[in-house]
Enzyme design. Structure first.
Site, PDB file in Angstrom:
ATOM      1  CG  ASP A  31     -33.509   5.986  -4.306  1.00  0.00           C
ATOM      2  OD1 ASP A  31     -34.350   6.629  -4.539  1.00  0.00           O
ATOM      3  OD2 ASP A  31     -32.999   5.466  -3.510  1.00  0.00           O
ATOM      4  CG  ASN A  39     -35.930  13.385   5.690  1.00  0.00           C
ATOM      5  OD1 ASN A  39     -35.053  14.483   5.289  1.00  0.00           O
ATOM      6  ND2 ASN A  39     -36.450  12.710   4.237  1.00  0.00           N
ATOM      7  CG  HIS A  44     -38.347  16.749   7.689  1.00  0.00           C
ATOM      8  ND1 HIS A  44     -38.114  15.782   6.170  1.00  0.00           N
ATOM      9  CD2 HIS A  44     -38.334  15.900   8.036  1.00  0.00           C
ATOM     10  CE1 HIS A  44     -38.573  14.441   6.491  1.00  0.00           C
ATOM     11  NE2 HIS A  44     -39.517  14.523   7.688  1.00  0.00           N
ATOM     12  CG  ASP A  48     -34.108  19.212   3.004  1.00  0.00           C
ATOM     13  OD1 ASP A  48     -34.961  19.148   2.114  1.00  0.00           O
ATOM     14  OD2 ASP A  48     -34.985  20.593   3.303  1.00  0.00           O
ATOM     15  CD  GLU A  74     -35.944   8.814  -1.276  1.00  0.00           C
ATOM     16  OE1 GLU A  74     -36.345   7.891  -1.132  1.00  0.00           O
ATOM     17  OE2 GLU A  74     -36.412   9.525  -1.468  1.00  0.00           O
TER      18      GLU A  74
END
Length: 171
Positions: A31, A39, A44, A48, A74
């Site tokens: 994680d 973000n 975003h 990404d 994530e």
């Protein structure tokens, strides 16, 4: 987005993996720590890019035959057939330290994007049906790692409260 298997693809690939009798595996759940901050601060698109970079590190770190998957958001998973606890630990630590040391992208303002990850490692399991229990055990270990401060690897069979000293204990 990342070019990795999704959860459904992982289940299908595991079917083939466990067709050979006597095959066992361990699950690593990974994680990205504080991903929401990336973000929120950088957008975003930057998030990404970080996810794609993490996926690239995972693909480069695993052994041939390991299955790499993005579970959603994530969170990633790696299923490692035929690996023992020490090898799983070494792989998880290699993943953790590699991600923590890399620039994983740039923000719109050209700031370097870096992150850390927390990993949970399941006990060995021998069937697709046992994946659910392995996932629960690895997730519980991951949660203990997050609670203990993040940026660490925690095996499912570790004693609660000892999460901070795994690296020193294995040297």
């Amino acid at each position: 987005l990342t070019g990795l298997l999704n959860r459904r693809g992982l289940a299908g690939a595991l079917e083939a993996c466990f067709q050979q009798p006597g095959t066992d595996a361990r699950l690593l759940v990974i994680d990205v720590d504080h991903f929401k901050r990336i973000n929120d601060r950088h957008g975003h698109h930057a998030g990404d890019a970080v996810l794609c970079a993490v996926a690239g590190v995972l693909r480069g770190a695993v052994r041939q035959g390991d299955l790499v998957c993005r579970m959603g958001g994530e969170e990633f998973a790696v299923v490692c057939p035929g690996i023992d606890a020490d090898e799983a630990w070494a792989l998880a630590e290699r993943i953790r330290t590699t991600i923590g040391s890399k620039v994983l992208g740039q923000s719109p303002g050209k700031d370097e994007l870096r992150c850390t990850v927390t990993l949970g490692i399941s006990r060995g399991f021998t069937s697709v049906d046992a994946l659910v229990q392995a996932m629960q055990a690895a997730d519980a270990a991951l949660f203990r790692g997050k609670k203990a401060g993040r940026d660490r690897t925690v095996p499912a069979d570790a004693k609660p409260g000892s999460e901070c000293n795994f690296e020193a204990a294995t040297l």
